[in-house]
Design a protein around this motif. Structure first.
Motif, PDB file in Angstrom:
ATOM      1  N   LEU A   1       0.750  -1.062   0.086  1.00 45.15           N
ATOM      2  CA  LEU A   1       0.094   0.112   0.106  1.00 45.15           C
ATOM      3  C   LEU A   1       1.008   1.095  -0.018  1.00 45.15           C
ATOM      4  CD1 LEU A   1      -2.843  -0.869   2.336  1.00 45.15           C
ATOM      5  CD2 LEU A   1      -2.918  -0.724  -0.053  1.00 45.15           C
ATOM      6  N   ARG A   2       1.967   1.099   0.642  1.00 50.20           N
ATOM      7  CA  ARG A   2       3.073   2.449   0.777  1.00 50.20           C
ATOM      8  C   ARG A   2       3.640   2.640  -0.391  1.00 50.20           C
ATOM      9  NH1 ARG A   2       3.134   3.918   5.888  1.00 50.20           N
ATOM     10  NH2 ARG A   2       3.029   3.019   7.519  1.00 50.20           N
ATOM     11  N   LEU A   3       3.442   1.807  -1.503  1.00 48.52           N
ATOM     12  CA  LEU A   3       4.337   1.984  -2.609  1.00 48.52           C
ATOM     13  C   LEU A   3       3.274   2.727  -3.799  1.00 48.52           C
ATOM     14  CD1 LEU A   3       5.840  -1.433  -3.124  1.00 48.52           C
ATOM     15  CD2 LEU A   3       7.035   0.589  -2.248  1.00 48.52           C
ATOM     16  N   ILE A   4       1.911   2.677  -3.306  1.00 49.17           N
ATOM     17  CA  ILE A   4       1.329   3.153  -4.454  1.00 49.17           C
ATOM     18  C   ILE A   4       0.993   4.729  -4.354  1.00 49.17           C
ATOM     19  CG2 ILE A   4      -1.260   3.459  -5.255  1.00 49.17           C
ATOM     20  CD1 ILE A   4      -1.843   0.886  -3.190  1.00 49.17           C
ATOM     21  N   PRO A   5       1.450   5.489  -5.758  1.00 44.12           N
ATOM     22  CA  PRO A   5       1.675   6.880  -5.460  1.00 44.12           C
ATOM     23  C   PRO A   5       0.165   7.608  -5.298  1.00 44.12           C
ATOM     24  CG  PRO A   5       1.795   5.856  -7.669  1.00 44.12           C
ATOM     25  CD  PRO A   5       1.736   4.671  -6.953  1.00 44.12           C
ATOM     26  N   ALA A   6       0.181   8.976  -5.049  1.00 40.52           N
ATOM     27  CA  ALA A   6      -1.064   9.470  -5.059  1.00 40.52           C
ATOM     28  C   ALA A   6      -1.547   9.685  -6.604  1.00 40.52           C
ATOM     29  CB  ALA A   6      -0.674  10.699  -4.358  1.00 40.52           C
ATOM     30  N   GLY A   7      -2.882   9.798  -6.588  1.00 36.16           N
ATOM     31  CA  GLY A   7      -3.477   9.921  -7.908  1.00 36.16           C
ATOM     32  C   GLY A   7      -3.497   8.455  -8.686  1.00 36.16           C
ATOM     33  N   LYS A   8      -2.867   7.448  -8.100  1.00 38.31           N
ATOM     34  CA  LYS A   8      -3.281   6.198  -8.877  1.00 38.31           C
ATOM     35  C   LYS A   8      -4.132   5.317  -7.846  1.00 38.31           C
ATOM     36  CE  LYS A   8      -0.849   7.048 -12.571  1.00 38.31           C
ATOM     37  NZ  LYS A   8      -1.404   7.055 -14.079  1.00 38.31           N
TER      38      LYS A   8
ATOM     39  N   GLY B   1     -12.900  -0.816 -11.536  1.00 37.50           N
ATOM     40  CA  GLY B   1     -12.568   0.543 -11.370  1.00 37.50           C
ATOM     41  C   GLY B   1     -13.699   1.070 -10.214  1.00 37.50           C
ATOM     42  N   ARG B   2     -14.337   0.141  -9.596  1.00 38.22           N
ATOM     43  CA  ARG B   2     -15.399   0.664  -8.694  1.00 38.22           C
ATOM     44  C   ARG B   2     -14.935   0.376  -7.242  1.00 38.22           C
ATOM     45  NH1 ARG B   2     -20.529   1.780  -9.993  1.00 38.22           N
ATOM     46  NH2 ARG B   2     -21.028   1.396 -12.171  1.00 38.22           N
ATOM     47  N   ILE B   3     -15.371   1.193  -6.271  1.00 36.79           N
ATOM     48  CA  ILE B   3     -15.206   1.219  -4.794  1.00 36.79           C
ATOM     49  C   ILE B   3     -16.089  -0.065  -4.237  1.00 36.79           C
ATOM     50  CG2 ILE B   3     -15.456   1.979  -2.511  1.00 36.79           C
ATOM     51  CD1 ILE B   3     -15.155   4.752  -3.951  1.00 36.79           C
ATOM     52  N   SER B   4     -15.218  -0.915  -3.757  1.00 34.45           N
ATOM     53  CA  SER B   4     -15.989  -2.492  -3.312  1.00 34.45           C
ATOM     54  C   SER B   4     -16.919  -2.350  -2.183  1.00 34.45           C
ATOM     55  CB  SER B   4     -15.053  -3.324  -3.247  1.00 34.45           C
ATOM     56  OG  SER B   4     -14.521  -3.818  -4.398  1.00 34.45           O
ATOM     57  N   LEU B   5     -16.563  -1.361  -1.352  1.00 30.28           N
ATOM     58  CA  LEU B   5     -17.144  -1.224   0.094  1.00 30.28           C
ATOM     59  C   LEU B   5     -18.788  -1.142  -0.215  1.00 30.28           C
ATOM     60  CD1 LEU B   5     -14.486  -0.134   0.713  1.00 30.28           C
ATOM     61  CD2 LEU B   5     -15.689   1.302   2.415  1.00 30.28           C
TER      62      LEU B   5
ATOM     63  N   GLY C   1     -19.455   7.245 -11.097  1.00 28.25           N
ATOM     64  CA  GLY C   1     -19.138   6.275 -10.023  1.00 28.25           C
ATOM     65  C   GLY C   1     -18.041   5.464 -10.449  1.00 28.25           C
ATOM     66  N   ARG C   2     -17.503   5.640 -11.320  1.00 23.40           N
ATOM     67  CA  ARG C   2     -16.387   4.555 -11.849  1.00 23.40           C
ATOM     68  C   ARG C   2     -15.185   5.210 -12.143  1.00 23.40           C
ATOM     69  NH1 ARG C   2     -18.503   0.959 -16.645  1.00 23.40           N
ATOM     70  NH2 ARG C   2     -20.571   1.139 -15.569  1.00 23.40           N
ATOM     71  N   ILE C   3     -14.026   4.684 -11.943  1.00 25.15           N
ATOM     72  CA  ILE C   3     -12.730   5.086 -12.481  1.00 25.15           C
ATOM     73  C   ILE C   3     -12.106   4.437 -13.766  1.00 25.15           C
ATOM     74  CG2 ILE C   3     -10.153   5.250 -11.639  1.00 25.15           C
ATOM     75  CD1 ILE C   3     -11.303   4.747  -8.827  1.00 25.15           C
ATOM     76  N   ASP C   4     -11.707   5.324 -14.389  1.00 20.12           N
ATOM     77  CA  ASP C   4     -11.226   4.903 -15.753  1.00 20.12           C
ATOM     78  C   ASP C   4      -9.749   4.336 -15.590  1.00 20.12           C
ATOM     79  OD1 ASP C   4      -9.997   4.456 -18.191  1.00 20.12           O
ATOM     80  OD2 ASP C   4     -10.378   6.337 -19.063  1.00 20.12           O
ATOM     81  N   LEU C   5      -9.828   2.863 -15.355  1.00 18.94           N
ATOM     82  CA  LEU C   5      -8.591   2.107 -15.026  1.00 18.94           C
ATOM     83  C   LEU C   5      -7.366   2.280 -15.991  1.00 18.94           C
ATOM     84  CD1 LEU C   5      -9.814  -1.027 -13.311  1.00 18.94           C
ATOM     85  CD2 LEU C   5      -8.965   0.962 -12.301  1.00 18.94           C
TER      86      LEU C   5
ATOM     87  N   PHE D   1      -5.715   5.495 -14.729  1.00 20.20           N
ATOM     88  CA  PHE D   1      -5.324   5.705 -13.300  1.00 20.20           C
ATOM     89  C   PHE D   1      -4.906   4.444 -12.550  1.00 20.20           C
ATOM     90  CE2 PHE D   1      -8.456   9.019 -14.037  1.00 20.20           C
ATOM     91  CZ  PHE D   1      -7.824  10.056 -13.853  1.00 20.20           C
ATOM     92  N   LEU D   2      -4.913   3.305 -13.420  1.00 17.41           N
ATOM     93  CA  LEU D   2      -4.259   2.091 -12.782  1.00 17.41           C
ATOM     94  C   LEU D   2      -2.962   2.126 -12.563  1.00 17.41           C
ATOM     95  CD1 LEU D   2      -5.032  -0.861 -11.559  1.00 17.41           C
ATOM     96  CD2 LEU D   2      -4.840  -1.633 -13.815  1.00 17.41           C
TER      97      LEU D   2
END
Length: 102
Positions: free
Chosen positions: A13-20, A63-67, A91-95, A98-99
DNA sequence: GTGTTGACTATCG
DNA sequence: ACGATAGCCAACA
């Protein structure tokens, strides 16, 4: 090195850059858990509310929030991502944009 | 040791 | 594109 699977997830998790964002499956693989994508979600659910980890950058393969809709953190996750520049469309992210993958 | 659970994913109709 | 189904894997009772 981290022997605990959940510790391995924290490091990823710490490796993931902001905005991605990354998918649960990717986190599982990077953490050495193979296809245990469900376990990643289970682990994130147990995280303390004051955790410093960027748990909100983890979404599902669609590309959706799973909660669940009724989960209070669901709204917060989308808000945090939007502040980092992640664009939601219906409600969806363009993977494709942003992936994040190492 | 056995069965159930779940912030998942790929496949099918 | 969307909902239902089956497959996966670690934790938990």
């Amino acid at each position: 090195m981290s022997n605990s699977p959940q510790t391995a997830i924290y490091q990823v998790l710490r490796l993931i850059p902001a905005g991605k964002v990354v998918t649960y499956g990717e986190v599982a693989k990077l953490a050495g858990l193979g296809r245990a994508a469900r376990f990643v979600g289970t682990t994130l659910r147990k995280l303390p509310k004051d955790s410093q980890l960027p748990w909100h950058r983890v979404v599902n393969s669609q590309g959706r929030i799973s909660l669940p809709d009724h989960h209070p953190s669901r709204k917060k996750q989308q808000d945090l991502l939007a502040e980092e520049g992640v664009v939601f469309i219906n409600g969806r992210i363009d993977l494709q944009k942003f992936l994040w993958t190492p």
